[in-house]
Write a protein that holds these residues in place. Structure first.
Motif, PDB file in Angstrom:
ATOM      1  N   ASN A   1       0.768  -1.106  -0.105  1.00 32.10           N
ATOM      2  CA  ASN A   1       0.053   0.004  -0.042  1.00 32.10           C
ATOM      3  C   ASN A   1       0.661   1.066   0.136  1.00 32.10           C
ATOM      4  O   ASN A   1       2.068   0.980   0.008  1.00 32.10           O
TER       5      ASN A   1
ATOM      6  N   ASP B   1      -5.489   1.150   1.930  1.00 34.17           N
ATOM      7  CA  ASP B   1      -4.798   0.905   3.237  1.00 34.17           C
ATOM      8  C   ASP B   1      -6.174   0.653   4.281  1.00 34.17           C
ATOM      9  O   ASP B   1      -7.107   1.706   4.374  1.00 34.17           O
TER      10      ASP B   1
ATOM     11  N   GLU C   1      -8.680  -2.653   6.255  1.00 37.32           N
ATOM     12  CA  GLU C   1      -9.454  -4.006   6.499  1.00 37.32           C
ATOM     13  C   GLU C   1     -10.530  -3.897   5.322  1.00 37.32           C
ATOM     14  O   GLU C   1     -10.810  -4.791   4.448  1.00 37.32           O
TER      15      GLU C   1
ATOM     16  N   LYS D   1      -9.440  -5.367   1.816  1.00 40.42           N
ATOM     17  CA  LYS D   1      -9.209  -6.423   1.842  1.00 40.42           C
ATOM     18  C   LYS D   1     -10.474  -7.179   1.031  1.00 40.42           C
ATOM     19  O   LYS D   1     -11.312  -8.067   1.959  1.00 40.42           O
TER      20      LYS D   1
ATOM     21  N   GLY E   1       1.390  -5.265   5.876  1.00 40.21           N
ATOM     22  CA  GLY E   1       0.547  -6.098   6.980  1.00 40.21           C
ATOM     23  C   GLY E   1      -0.150  -7.076   6.609  1.00 40.21           C
ATOM     24  O   GLY E   1      -0.239  -7.690   5.536  1.00 40.21           O
ATOM     25  N   GLY E   2      -1.110  -7.683   7.433  1.00 32.12           N
ATOM     26  CA  GLY E   2      -1.870  -8.926   6.934  1.00 32.12           C
ATOM     27  C   GLY E   2      -2.971  -8.443   6.082  1.00 32.12           C
ATOM     28  O   GLY E   2      -3.288  -9.517   5.493  1.00 32.12           O
ATOM     29  N   VAL E   3      -3.443  -7.151   5.688  1.00 36.37           N
ATOM     30  CA  VAL E   3      -4.236  -7.065   4.773  1.00 36.37           C
ATOM     31  C   VAL E   3      -3.696  -7.112   3.430  1.00 36.37           C
ATOM     32  O   VAL E   3      -4.256  -7.938   2.585  1.00 36.37           O
TER      33      VAL E   3
ATOM     34  N   ASP F   1      -2.787 -11.142   2.991  1.00 37.90           N
ATOM     35  CA  ASP F   1      -3.825 -11.857   2.716  1.00 37.90           C
ATOM     36  C   ASP F   1      -4.468 -11.694   1.249  1.00 37.90           C
ATOM     37  O   ASP F   1      -4.851 -12.623   0.731  1.00 37.90           O
TER      38      ASP F   1
ATOM     39  N   THR G   1       5.308  -6.644   7.683  1.00 36.69           N
ATOM     40  CA  THR G   1       5.703  -5.262   8.005  1.00 36.69           C
ATOM     41  C   THR G   1       5.132  -4.780   9.294  1.00 36.69           C
ATOM     42  O   THR G   1       5.472  -3.702   9.800  1.00 36.69           O
ATOM     43  N   THR G   2       4.255  -5.914   9.823  1.00 37.14           N
ATOM     44  CA  THR G   2       3.541  -5.319  11.125  1.00 37.14           C
ATOM     45  C   THR G   2       3.806  -6.497  12.110  1.00 37.14           C
ATOM     46  O   THR G   2       4.072  -7.733  11.793  1.00 37.14           O
TER      47      THR G   2
ATOM     48  N   SER H   1      -0.120 -13.906  10.552  1.00 39.60           N
ATOM     49  CA  SER H   1      -0.812 -14.217   9.375  1.00 39.60           C
ATOM     50  C   SER H   1       0.048 -14.540   8.142  1.00 39.60           C
ATOM     51  O   SER H   1      -0.324 -15.309   7.319  1.00 39.60           O
TER      52      SER H   1
ATOM     53  N   LYS I   1      -2.967 -19.321   5.231  1.00 33.83           N
ATOM     54  CA  LYS I   1      -4.411 -19.031   4.808  1.00 33.83           C
ATOM     55  C   LYS I   1      -4.361 -17.472   4.216  1.00 33.83           C
ATOM     56  O   LYS I   1      -3.708 -16.778   4.745  1.00 33.83           O
TER      57      LYS I   1
ATOM     58  N   THR J   1      11.426  -2.935  10.238  1.00 33.82           N
ATOM     59  CA  THR J   1      10.373  -2.113   9.821  1.00 33.82           C
ATOM     60  C   THR J   1       9.519  -1.737  10.718  1.00 33.82           C
ATOM     61  O   THR J   1       8.589  -0.925  10.818  1.00 33.82           O
TER      62      THR J   1
ATOM     63  N   THR K   1       8.824   1.694  12.405  1.00 34.42           N
ATOM     64  CA  THR K   1       7.978   2.860  12.041  1.00 34.42           C
ATOM     65  C   THR K   1       6.398   2.384  12.441  1.00 34.42           C
ATOM     66  O   THR K   1       5.568   3.208  11.848  1.00 34.42           O
TER      67      THR K   1
HETATM   68  N1  LIG Z   1      -3.992 -15.304   7.148  1.00 33.10           N
HETATM   69  C1  LIG Z   1      -4.000 -15.531   8.526  1.00 33.10           C
HETATM   70  O1  LIG Z   1      -3.646 -16.304   8.686  1.00 33.10           O
HETATM   71  C2  LIG Z   1      -4.497 -14.372   9.260  1.00 33.10           C
HETATM   72  C3  LIG Z   1      -4.321 -14.538  10.803  1.00 33.10           C
HETATM   73  C4  LIG Z   1      -4.209 -13.074  11.484  1.00 33.10           C
HETATM   74  C5  LIG Z   1      -4.860 -12.245  10.984  1.00 33.10           C
HETATM   75  N2  LIG Z   1      -5.034 -12.110   9.652  1.00 33.10           N
HETATM   76  C6  LIG Z   1      -5.502 -10.701   8.808  1.00 33.10           C
HETATM   77  O2  LIG Z   1      -4.565  -9.816   8.970  1.00 33.10           O
HETATM   78  C7  LIG Z   1      -5.181  -8.507   9.060  1.00 33.10           C
HETATM   79  C8  LIG Z   1      -4.672  -7.613   9.947  1.00 33.10           C
HETATM   80  O3  LIG Z   1      -3.410  -7.438   9.671  1.00 33.10           O
HETATM   81  P1  LIG Z   1      -2.315  -6.349  10.623  1.00 33.10           P
HETATM   82  O4  LIG Z   1      -2.597  -6.047  11.984  1.00 33.10           O
HETATM   83  O5  LIG Z   1      -1.111  -6.329  10.009  1.00 33.10           O
HETATM   84  O6  LIG Z   1      -2.991  -4.848   9.856  1.00 33.10           O
HETATM   85  P2  LIG Z   1      -2.907  -3.942   8.571  1.00 33.10           P
HETATM   86  O7  LIG Z   1      -2.346  -4.875   7.262  1.00 33.10           O
HETATM   87  O8  LIG Z   1      -4.087  -3.477   8.012  1.00 33.10           O
HETATM   88  O9  LIG Z   1      -1.839  -2.931   9.019  1.00 33.10           O
HETATM   89  C9  LIG Z   1      -2.062  -2.165   9.793  1.00 33.10           C
HETATM   90  C10 LIG Z   1      -1.585  -0.669   9.632  1.00 33.10           C
HETATM   91  O10 LIG Z   1      -0.190  -0.645   9.858  1.00 33.10           O
HETATM   92  C11 LIG Z   1       0.309   0.092   8.452  1.00 33.10           C
HETATM   93  N3  LIG Z   1       1.784  -0.610   8.363  1.00 33.10           N
HETATM   94  C12 LIG Z   1       2.263  -1.632   8.211  1.00 33.10           C
HETATM   95  N4  LIG Z   1       3.341  -1.808   8.067  1.00 33.10           N
HETATM   96  C13 LIG Z   1       3.860  -0.708   8.525  1.00 33.10           C
HETATM   97  C14 LIG Z   1       5.210  -0.320   8.955  1.00 33.10           C
HETATM   98  N5  LIG Z   1       6.097  -1.146   9.041  1.00 33.10           N
HETATM   99  N6  LIG Z   1       5.469   1.071   9.400  1.00 33.10           N
HETATM  100  C15 LIG Z   1       4.125   1.743   9.479  1.00 33.10           C
HETATM  101  N7  LIG Z   1       2.976   1.452   9.156  1.00 33.10           N
HETATM  102  C16 LIG Z   1       2.833   0.198   8.653  1.00 33.10           C
HETATM  103  C17 LIG Z   1      -0.701  -0.349   7.635  1.00 33.10           C
HETATM  104  O11 LIG Z   1      -0.547   0.591   6.344  1.00 33.10           O
HETATM  105  C18 LIG Z   1      -1.807  -0.286   8.078  1.00 33.10           C
HETATM  106  O12 LIG Z   1      -2.263   1.102   8.307  1.00 33.10           O
HETATM  107  C19 LIG Z   1      -6.697  -8.730   9.060  1.00 33.10           C
HETATM  108  O13 LIG Z   1      -7.376  -8.760   7.751  1.00 33.10           O
HETATM  109  C20 LIG Z   1      -6.741 -10.451   9.402  1.00 33.10           C
HETATM  110  O14 LIG Z   1      -8.038 -10.859   9.297  1.00 33.10           O
HETATM  111  C21 LIG Z   1      -4.763 -13.273   8.762  1.00 33.10           C
END
Ligand SMILES: NC(=O)c1ccc[n+]([C@@H]2O[C@H](COP(=O)([O-])OP(=O)(O)OC[C@H]3O[C@@H](n4cnc5c(N)ncnc54)[C@H](O)[C@@H]3O)[C@@H](O)[C@H]2O)c1
Ligand SMILES: [Zn+2]
Length: 379
Positions: free
Chosen positions: A48, A77, A79, A82, A110-112, A115, A135-136, A143, A148, A175, A178
């Motif tokens: 993103n 950016d 959920e 997704k 991140g996870g969005v 996935d 990166t989260t 994730s 999955k 990462t 930030t």
């Molecule tokens: N596939 C799986 O097994 C599994 C397991 C758990 C969760 N998930 C999914 O993961 C998603 C949640 O993932 P998330 O918590 O990573 O949220 P996300 O991907 O929305 O990221 C959170 C926020 O952090 C920002 N960001 C990401 N990396 C950054 C960095 N290094 N520096 C600054 N900002 C950064 C993103 O732009 C976003 O605004 C949900 O959709 C959930 O359903 C999937």
């Protein structure tokens, strides 16, 4: 120094490496080259705007230096992006860029992002490889490993998806510097969940990290992430597809500890107030309270769990949420669609049990929700 974990999942014997360490992004190109050999020419980077703005050029430079042709597709950016629409955009981009079956997708975010990109990779020409570059904190410990993938739709979260293991996971912990504090908090709640499921050792290691990380000190986080991933991978290895009938303590379903409550809380607050991980923070306490009411878990362990969740920092306010409205949401839980609502409960740290909702008095569930909501943990 990077930690490397090799993951093998049965029964289909997928085997891949997970690299965890500092400053791995400049070496992404070399890693991908080793994984894909000479047949892969193109790498499609899915990310993103925010994450690509921070780390995109390092990844592109590294891939191009290793001889790959790259192209980038940035998705929205949050959920709500997704979605099938996003997956279709990624697929159109792949098709327009002439991606072949031997080429790969790299998910940077991140996870969005992970996935949605994983899902698109799994259906493009019936499946191309994906490298996950989380990166989260949540995507590093949860994730990106386990295969999955999925998107949300009008009929529910993550209900359209696939199992598609990555070719590798490259988790560059630098990462996380930030990442906003709330996102770190959300990841820590999921780490506490996995710690409680795994046993006292991982729980204690997680508890020790929580305070430092919540204050922005991420030194030592790579080791915690490695332990967390090892635990998740060990569960996935034994039950890759989350067998519906599985009820044992090693069933993949146990990873949903706290999640029945968390999903209901997220829905009842309209997905606006709580990050998923934060809802999990509340959810694991509710599941622990319920476990105590059923004489499974002792008082001391429940208090310890409250303590560690508190150390994460204050969670968003939910004291105005009515327990009845949370209970109402259980009727719409996707698990109802797939054969009945179940709760993952705890006998002790490391000893989860899965129990059908039908066998538990709604009064007990109501009071577990109520106790946590009124505990003042989110004030
Ligand atoms: N596939 C799986 O097994 C599994 C397991 C758990 C969760 N998930 C999914 O993961 C998603 C949640 O993932 P998330 O918590 O990573 O949220 P996300 O991907 O929305 O990221 C959170 C926020 O952090 C920002 N960001 C990401 N990396 C950054 C960095 N290094 N520096 C600054 N900002 C950064 C993103 O732009 C976003 O605004 C949900 O959709 C959930 O359903 C999937
Ligand atoms: Zn979760």
């Amino acid at each position: 120094m990077a930690n490397t974990i090799n993951v093998t999942t049965a029964p289909e014997a997928h085997n891949y490496d997970i690299f965890i360490g500092d400053d791995l992004l400049p070496r992404v190109g070399r890693h991908v080259k080793k994984l894909t050999g000479i047949t892969c020419q193109r790498v499609v980077i899915v990310s993103n705007k925010k994450v690509f703005g921070l780390y995109g050029s390092t990844v592109v430079d590294s891939l191009e230096a290793a001889g790959f042709i790259t192209s980038t597709i940035l998705i929205g950016d949050g959920e709500k992006y997704k979605s099938l629409t996003t997956a279709e955009k990624i697929l159109s981009h792949m098709s327009e860029s002439g991606v072949r079956r031997s080429d790969i997708v790299l998910a940077l975010g991140g996870g969005v992002v992970g996935d949605a990109a994983g899902f698109a990779a799994s259906v493009y020409m019936r499946g191309v490889g994906v490298v996950q570059v989380p990166t989260t904190l949540l995507s590093m410990i949860d994730s990106s490993t386990g295969g999955k993938t999925g998107v949300n739709s009008t009929f529910g979260k993550n209900l359209i998806g696939s199992f598609h293991h990555p070719l590798a996971v490259i988790a560059d912990v630098s990462t996380l510097k930030t990442l906003p504090a709330e996102e770190l908090r959300a990841g820590l709640c999921e780490a506490i969940k996995q710690g409680a499921l795994s046993g006292k050792q991982l729980f204690d290691a997680t508890a020790r990290s929580v305070e430092n990380v919540a204050q922005g000190d991420i030194g030592g986080i790579a080791d915690l992430i490695a332990l967390q991933i090892k635990f998740k991978a060990s569960i996935v290895a034994g039950d890759e597809r989350e067998s519906m009938s599985g009820r044992g303590s090693r069933s993949r379903k146990v990873l949903n500890f706290g999640h029945t409550f968390a999903h209901a809380l997220e829905t009842v607050t309209d997905y606006k107030r709580l990050r998923h991980g934060e809802a999990v923070g509340y959810g694991i306490l509710m599941a622990a309270e319920l476990s105590k009411s059923l004489d499974l878990l002792d008082h001391k362990s429940v208090n310890l769990l409250y303590d560690v969740v508190r150390r994460v920092g204050s969670l968003p306010y939910v004291a105005d949420v009515e327990p009845d409205s949370v209970m109402e949401m259980f009727k719409h839980d996707k698990k109802v669609l797939s054969g009945g609502l179940e709760y993952v409960l705890l006998r002790s740290f490391g000893r989860p049990v899965i129990q059908s909702a039908d066998t538990i008095s709604p009064k007990l569930i109501h009071s577990a929700i109520s106790r946590v909501i009124r505990s003042g943990i989110g004030d």
